[in-house]
Design a protein around this motif. Structure first.
Motif, PDB file in Angstrom:
ATOM      1  N   GLU A 161      68.970  98.563  64.295  1.00  0.00           N
ATOM      2  CA  GLU A 161      69.989  98.834  63.415  1.00  0.00           C
ATOM      3  C   GLU A 161      69.423  99.721  62.349  1.00  0.00           C
ATOM      4  OE1 GLU A 161      73.259  97.925  63.321  1.00  0.00           O
ATOM      5  OE2 GLU A 161      73.146  99.470  61.899  1.00  0.00           O
ATOM      6  N   PHE A 162      70.301 100.686  61.957  1.00  0.00           N
ATOM      7  CA  PHE A 162      69.977 101.748  61.170  1.00  0.00           C
ATOM      8  C   PHE A 162      70.620 101.951  59.692  1.00  0.00           C
ATOM      9  CE2 PHE A 162      69.080 103.680  65.133  1.00  0.00           C
ATOM     10  CZ  PHE A 162      67.762 103.854  65.150  1.00  0.00           C
ATOM     11  N   GLU A 165      71.002  99.328  52.950  1.00  0.00           N
ATOM     12  CA  GLU A 165      71.554  98.204  51.820  1.00  0.00           C
ATOM     13  C   GLU A 165      72.432  99.323  50.872  1.00  0.00           C
ATOM     14  OE1 GLU A 165      69.229  94.759  51.072  1.00  0.00           O
ATOM     15  OE2 GLU A 165      68.454  94.782  53.194  1.00  0.00           O
ATOM     16  N   LYS A 220      63.202 103.353  66.340  1.00  0.00           N
ATOM     17  CA  LYS A 220      63.380 102.814  64.981  1.00  0.00           C
ATOM     18  C   LYS A 220      62.334 102.905  64.162  1.00  0.00           C
ATOM     19  CE  LYS A 220      65.277 100.165  61.942  1.00  0.00           C
ATOM     20  NZ  LYS A 220      66.110 100.631  60.936  1.00  0.00           N
ATOM     21  N   ASN A 224      62.212 104.968  60.341  1.00  0.00           N
ATOM     22  CA  ASN A 224      61.942 104.528  58.985  1.00  0.00           C
ATOM     23  C   ASN A 224      60.775 105.220  58.304  1.00  0.00           C
ATOM     24  OD1 ASN A 224      63.974 102.726  58.771  1.00  0.00           O
ATOM     25  ND2 ASN A 224      62.842 100.992  58.717  1.00  0.00           N
ATOM     26  N   LEU A 227      61.631 108.702  56.952  1.00  0.00           N
ATOM     27  CA  LEU A 227      62.342 108.717  55.792  1.00  0.00           C
ATOM     28  C   LEU A 227      61.321 108.275  54.769  1.00  0.00           C
ATOM     29  CD1 LEU A 227      65.419 106.396  56.986  1.00  0.00           C
ATOM     30  CD2 LEU A 227      65.586 108.903  56.248  1.00  0.00           C
ATOM     31  N   PHE A 265      66.906 112.008  51.114  1.00  0.00           N
ATOM     32  CA  PHE A 265      65.599 111.567  50.774  1.00  0.00           C
ATOM     33  C   PHE A 265      64.379 112.250  50.121  1.00  0.00           C
ATOM     34  CE2 PHE A 265      65.585 106.995  52.427  1.00  0.00           C
ATOM     35  CZ  PHE A 265      66.694 107.161  52.690  1.00  0.00           C
ATOM     36  N   LEU A 266      64.753 113.096  49.226  1.00  0.00           N
ATOM     37  CA  LEU A 266      63.857 113.810  48.325  1.00  0.00           C
ATOM     38  C   LEU A 266      63.868 113.395  47.095  1.00  0.00           C
ATOM     39  CD1 LEU A 266      63.974 117.557  50.115  1.00  0.00           C
ATOM     40  CD2 LEU A 266      62.344 115.590  50.405  1.00  0.00           C
ATOM     41  N   SER A 269      60.924 109.042  42.745  1.00  0.00           N
ATOM     42  CA  SER A 269      60.989 107.767  42.282  1.00  0.00           C
ATOM     43  C   SER A 269      59.710 107.194  41.928  1.00  0.00           C
ATOM     44  CB  SER A 269      61.879 106.821  43.132  1.00  0.00           C
ATOM     45  OG  SER A 269      60.912 106.734  44.542  1.00  0.00           O
ATOM     46  N   GLY A 273      61.220 100.843  47.721  1.00  0.00           N
ATOM     47  CA  GLY A 273      61.050  99.241  47.986  1.00  0.00           C
ATOM     48  C   GLY A 273      61.811  99.067  49.178  1.00  0.00           C
ATOM     49  N   ASP A 280      57.374  98.246  58.318  1.00  0.00           N
ATOM     50  CA  ASP A 280      57.912  99.075  59.692  1.00  0.00           C
ATOM     51  C   ASP A 280      56.354 100.026  59.935  1.00  0.00           C
ATOM     52  OD1 ASP A 280      59.822  97.530  60.270  1.00  0.00           O
ATOM     53  OD2 ASP A 280      61.388  99.038  59.848  1.00  0.00           O
ATOM     54  N   GLU A 411      68.505 102.541  40.275  1.00  0.00           N
ATOM     55  CA  GLU A 411      69.732 103.536  39.927  1.00  0.00           C
ATOM     56  C   GLU A 411      70.950 103.022  39.670  1.00  0.00           C
ATOM     57  OE1 GLU A 411      67.963 102.886  42.758  1.00  0.00           O
ATOM     58  OE2 GLU A 411      69.177 103.696  44.509  1.00  0.00           O
TER      59      GLU A 411
HETATM   60  C1  UGA Z   1      66.234 101.806  54.929  1.00  0.00           C
HETATM   61  C2  UGA Z   1      66.678 103.138  56.192  1.00  0.00           C
HETATM   62  O1  UGA Z   1      67.322 104.091  55.199  1.00  0.00           O
HETATM   63  C3  UGA Z   1      67.758 102.425  57.006  1.00  0.00           C
HETATM   64  O2  UGA Z   1      68.160 103.338  57.665  1.00  0.00           O
HETATM   65  C4  UGA Z   1      67.102 101.363  57.848  1.00  0.00           C
HETATM   66  O3  UGA Z   1      68.139 100.850  58.818  1.00  0.00           O
HETATM   67  C5  UGA Z   1      66.660 100.315  56.774  1.00  0.00           C
HETATM   68  O4  UGA Z   1      65.560 100.766  55.934  1.00  0.00           O
HETATM   69  C6  UGA Z   1      65.861  99.068  57.587  1.00  0.00           C
HETATM   70  O5  UGA Z   1      65.384  99.438  58.553  1.00  0.00           O
HETATM   71  O6  UGA Z   1      65.642  98.135  56.863  1.00  0.00           O
HETATM   72  P1  UGA Z   1      67.041 100.527  52.925  1.00  0.00           P
HETATM   73  O7  UGA Z   1      65.565 100.089  52.921  1.00  0.00           O
HETATM   74  O8  UGA Z   1      68.264  99.400  53.028  1.00  0.00           O
HETATM   75  O9  UGA Z   1      67.410 101.163  54.269  1.00  0.00           O
HETATM   76  O10 UGA Z   1      67.430 101.795  51.853  1.00  0.00           O
HETATM   77  P2  UGA Z   1      66.933 103.257  51.418  1.00  0.00           P
HETATM   78  O11 UGA Z   1      68.273 103.728  51.126  1.00  0.00           O
HETATM   79  O12 UGA Z   1      66.457 103.662  52.643  1.00  0.00           O
HETATM   80  O13 UGA Z   1      66.017 102.931  50.124  1.00  0.00           O
HETATM   81  C7  UGA Z   1      64.849 102.689  50.594  1.00  0.00           C
HETATM   82  C8  UGA Z   1      64.107 102.693  49.295  1.00  0.00           C
HETATM   83  O14 UGA Z   1      63.797 104.204  49.295  1.00  0.00           O
HETATM   84  C9  UGA Z   1      64.860 102.245  47.987  1.00  0.00           C
HETATM   85  O15 UGA Z   1      63.883 101.801  47.051  1.00  0.00           O
HETATM   86  C10 UGA Z   1      65.091 103.720  47.538  1.00  0.00           C
HETATM   87  O16 UGA Z   1      65.296 103.685  45.993  1.00  0.00           O
HETATM   88  C11 UGA Z   1      64.186 104.581  47.823  1.00  0.00           C
HETATM   89  N1  UGA Z   1      64.601 106.225  47.913  1.00  0.00           N
HETATM   90  C12 UGA Z   1      65.531 106.313  48.701  1.00  0.00           C
HETATM   91  C13 UGA Z   1      63.564 106.926  47.088  1.00  0.00           C
HETATM   92  O17 UGA Z   1      62.845 106.535  46.069  1.00  0.00           O
HETATM   93  N2  UGA Z   1      64.022 108.187  47.148  1.00  0.00           N
HETATM   94  C14 UGA Z   1      64.999 108.754  48.152  1.00  0.00           C
HETATM   95  O18 UGA Z   1      65.368 109.945  48.127  1.00  0.00           O
HETATM   96  C15 UGA Z   1      65.542 107.817  48.720  1.00  0.00           C
END
Ligand code: UGA
Ligand code: NAD
Length: 457
Positions: A161-162, A165, A220, A224, A227, A265-266, A269, A273, A280, A411
């Protein structure tokens, strides 16, 4: 078309939303979501305004399909028995003991499911690995099934799953891709196609990627890791920006406008978390070491090191500024690991607050969605006498009253809209403003504020 019976084991952040969206798009499928946690199932069956998971758009879908072709139940064995397809969406945390402790994924929950499926099945079934698990897990599931029940034929399919949240419903309705990996045999291809048929109910063929089992499992983990690596890359540069005259917003924008790099994703922060990135990547590091690939392990491990470094830098700024302040008091704005979720797993707020409390700071927390009992549970390893210095507040104003520092750690849109110039009148000197999500523009601040991740002149 004949109705198909689907069972999903695990009614969590993946199982609940994923099955709701499948039920909504596939009226010919009957779906039962089961979980060993009885109270979670009763919450799923309770009022839609109080579901165990907060996800925009989820309660509307639940209201539409629950009790029709979507059921939440505690009857695990019965649901397994009557299903043609079983999704395993249980949690796969990092191991806390035994070989691979602190690194490898703990597959106990998956193994328990495999055993129960074998014991409860009298007809052939397709088992779908929805949980994120290391390469080779599909094969492990198959060997447990065959060992425990040689009479029934099982096919194993990996369908990671991608969803993220906070945007889960949209991610499920309009995914970039759906990945389905299976065994390279005629029966394997048939099983993969059966699962693809579910997604074909609402997605075009070009969004569905069919691979072998191992590619699917590794893709998968790799997605992650990529990202998280981007976040650590931009965060590493934020430290450099603070030493030089560069501004991280300008660097992020300039780099991201290169279409080969892309802008997502740039966002700098306090650190990423969530329940998955860290576990992973640890899993990927463990896998690399297991295969003797030391350099590869170190490469991915550095993504986590930078994430820890970023959180430490953030804490040090508070400590250094308030070291001489009497009864230093800090307001934590945001407990969820990102906006639009009530999930706080691995949230930066936990680590920052833990350090503050252990160093005798008074801490006042405000989050619009995370419940007080969750916040207290997240801090259970902090000594009880330190917890006396924690207050969970019901409003931003209450959290700011008489504090010396604001730390924005989630945020939430509500925080973006706040007028911090006015709110600062509730606070005490010296006032420190740390924007751990880089969401507040400079013109909303006055000169008494210091800003994390930008030059403080
Ligand atoms: C992430 C992946 O984005 C999903 O594709 C994946 O399915 C999921 O993990 C998983 O395998 O559990 P998620 O952890 O729910 O999803 O949320 P994200 O939007 O990825 O954010 C993760 C963390 O990174 C958050 O704390 C967010 O604030 C931080 N973040 C995100 C940053 O600090 N900077 C960014 O540019 C993007
Ligand atoms: P979660 O903790 O929210 O939910 C898992 C559920 O499984 C729990 O309710 C638990 O009680 C149940 N469970 C565990 N073992 C069980 C058993 N033997 N029988 C019945 N129920 C059992 O976890 P989650 O966040 O939904 O994640 C599930 C999996 O999906 C993990 O492998 C995770 O890495 C992966 N994943 C998560 C996300 C996410 O955004 N949370 C996104 C993509 C993938």
């Amino acid at each position: 078309m004949k109705s198909k019976e689907i069972c999903c084991i695990g009614a969590g952040y993946v199982g609940g939303p994923t099955m709701s969206v499948i039920a909504n798009n596939c009226p010919n499928y009957n779906i039962t979501v089961v979980d060993s946690n009885e109270s979670r199932i009763s919450e799923w069956n309770g009022p839609v305004n109080d579901l165990p998971i907060y996800e925009p758009g989820l309660k509307e879908i639940i209201a539409k399909v629950r009790g029709k072709n979507l059921v939440f139940s505690n009857e695990v064995e019965n649901s397994i028995k009557k299903a043609d397809v079983i999704f395993i969406a249980v949690n796969t945390p990092t191991k806390t003991h035994g070989e691979g402790k602190g690194m490898a994924a703990d597959l106990t929950n998956i193994e328990k499911c495999a055993k129960l499926i074998a014991e409860s099945s009298s007809s052939g079934k397709i088992i779908v690995e929805k949980s994120t698990a290391p390469v080779g897990t599909g094969k492990k599931i198959k060997s447990v099934l065959n060992k425990e029940n040689s009479k029934v034929k099982f096919q194993i399919v990996s369908n990671p799953e991608f969803l993220a949240e906070g945007t889960a419903i949209n991610d499920l309705m309009n995914p970039d891709r759906v990945l389905i990996g299976g065994e390279q045999s005629e029966e394997g291809h048939k099983a993969v196609n059966t699962i693809a048929d579910i997604y074909r109910q609402w997605l075009p063929e070009n969004k569905i990627i069919l691979t072998n089992l191992w590619s699917s499992e590794l893709s998968k983990l790799a997605s992650n890791a990529f990202l998280a690596q981007r976040i650590s890359s931009i965060n590493s540069l934020s430290a450099l920006c603070e030493k030089t005259g560069a501004k991280i917003d300008e660097v992020s924008k300039s780099v991201g406008m290169d279409s080969r790099i892309g802008s997502k994703f740039l966002q700098p922060s306090v650190g990423f978390g969530g329940s998955c990135f860290k576990k992973d990547i640890l899993n990927l590091v463990y896998l690399s070491r297991y295969y003797g690939l030391q350099e590869i392990a170190e490469y991915w491990e550095s993504v986590l090191k930078i994430n820890d470094y970023q959180k430490s830098r953030f804490y040090d700024k508070i400590q250094n500024t308030l070291s001489k302040t009497e009864n230093p008091t800090v307001s934590i704005f945001g407990w969820a690991f990102k906006k639009n979720t009530n999930d706080s797993r691995e949230s930066a707020s936990i680590e920052i607050t833990r350090k503050l409390l252990n160093n005798n700071f008074t801490v006042k927390v405000y989050d619009p969605m995370v419940k007080e009992k969750t916040i207290i549970k997240d801090l259970q390893d902090v000594l009880n006498n330190k917890l006396n210095k924690l207050t969970v507040c019901s409003s931003a104003e209450k959290a700011l009253k008489d504090s010396h520092a604001i730390c924005i750690l989630t945020e939430w849109d509500e925080f973006k809209a706040m007028n911090f110039k006015n709110l600062s009148s509730l606070m005490k000197e010296p006032i420190l403003f740390l924007d751990g999500r880089n969401i507040i523009s400079d013109n909303k601040l006055n000169r008494t504020f210091k800003k994390f991740m930008s030059i403080d002149k």
